[in-house]
Design a protein around this motif. Structure first.
Motif, mmCIF file in Angstrom:
data_model
loop_
_atom_site.group_PDB
_atom_site.id
_atom_site.type_symbol
_atom_site.label_atom_id
_atom_site.label_comp_id
_atom_site.label_asym_id
_atom_site.label_seq_id
_atom_site.Cartn_x
_atom_site.Cartn_y
_atom_site.Cartn_z
ATOM 1 N N VAL A 42 0.844 -1.182 0.000
ATOM 2 C CA VAL A 42 0.000 0.000 0.000
ATOM 3 C C VAL A 42 0.884 1.237 0.000
ATOM 4 N N GLN A 43 0.393 2.310 -0.596
ATOM 5 C CA GLN A 43 1.154 3.559 -0.629
ATOM 6 C C GLN A 43 1.053 4.291 0.718
ATOM 7 N N PRO A 44 2.037 5.108 1.022
ATOM 8 C CA PRO A 44 1.939 5.919 2.251
ATOM 9 C C PRO A 44 0.630 6.692 2.284
ATOM 10 N N ALA A 51 9.579 -5.936 11.990
ATOM 11 C CA ALA A 51 10.239 -5.400 10.803
ATOM 12 C C ALA A 51 11.600 -6.082 10.644
ATOM 13 N N PRO A 52 12.138 -6.097 9.429
ATOM 14 C CA PRO A 52 13.444 -6.740 9.206
ATOM 15 C C PRO A 52 14.517 -6.173 10.129
ATOM 16 N N GLY A 53 15.227 -7.071 10.810
ATOM 17 C CA GLY A 53 16.313 -6.649 11.679
ATOM 18 C C GLY A 53 15.890 -6.066 13.004
ATOM 19 N N LEU A 112 -1.225 4.927 6.788
ATOM 20 C CA LEU A 112 -0.048 4.072 6.917
ATOM 21 C C LEU A 112 1.224 4.806 6.515
ATOM 22 N N LYS A 113 2.314 4.461 7.198
ATOM 23 C CA LYS A 113 3.613 5.082 6.980
ATOM 24 C C LYS A 113 4.622 4.003 6.584
ATOM 25 N N PRO A 114 5.683 4.373 5.908
ATOM 26 C CA PRO A 114 6.713 3.382 5.558
ATOM 27 C C PRO A 114 7.227 2.619 6.777
ATOM 28 N N SER A 147 4.889 1.528 0.782
ATOM 29 C CA SER A 147 5.914 2.085 -0.104
ATOM 30 C C SER A 147 5.267 2.733 -1.309
ATOM 31 N N SER A 148 5.920 3.777 -1.801
ATOM 32 C CA SER A 148 5.435 4.424 -3.026
ATOM 33 C C SER A 148 6.164 3.846 -4.235
#
Length: 115
Positions: A11-13, A39-41, A85-87, A114-115
């Protein structure tokens, strides 16, 4: 016991998603229900929770005002409505059920912002 998450995706920001967790094999109405993300890491973190009696909810500061957790005891389902939603919301989202010593997890659903 099964917890199956769905509703993730790209989905886009600024966009919205609604996650669902359909459960079976235990007395859903007796369990506190939780959404976590990883999230990764990064370590897995608690995003939102909802109690059994009265459906009392709690949210991580990072998602307050944007995410809403709800439950349907008749359908043994817990949902997470996510808006704006935010990145940094990008993660695998996991459903979790807890009661006394019982602690059940789903396999997760990927959310990518992400955009």
């Amino acid at each position: 016991v099964q917890l199956v998450e769905s509703g993730g995706g790209l989905v886009q920001p600024g966009g919205s998603l609604r996650l669902a967790c359909v459960t079976s094999g235990f007395t859903f109405s007796s369990y506190g229900m939780f959404w976590y993300r990883q999230a990764p890491g990064k370590a897995r973190e608690l995003v939102a929770s909802i109690g059994t009696v009265g459906g009392i909810t709690h949210y991580a500061d990072s998602v307050k005002g944007r995410f809403t957790i709800s439950r349907d005891n008749a359908k043994s389902t817990v949902s997470l409505q996510m808006i704006s939603l935010k990145p940094e919301d990008t993660a695998v989202y996991y459903c979790n059920a807890r009661y006394l010593t019982d602690n059940y997890w789903g396999r997760g659903t990927q959310v990518t912002v992400s955009s």
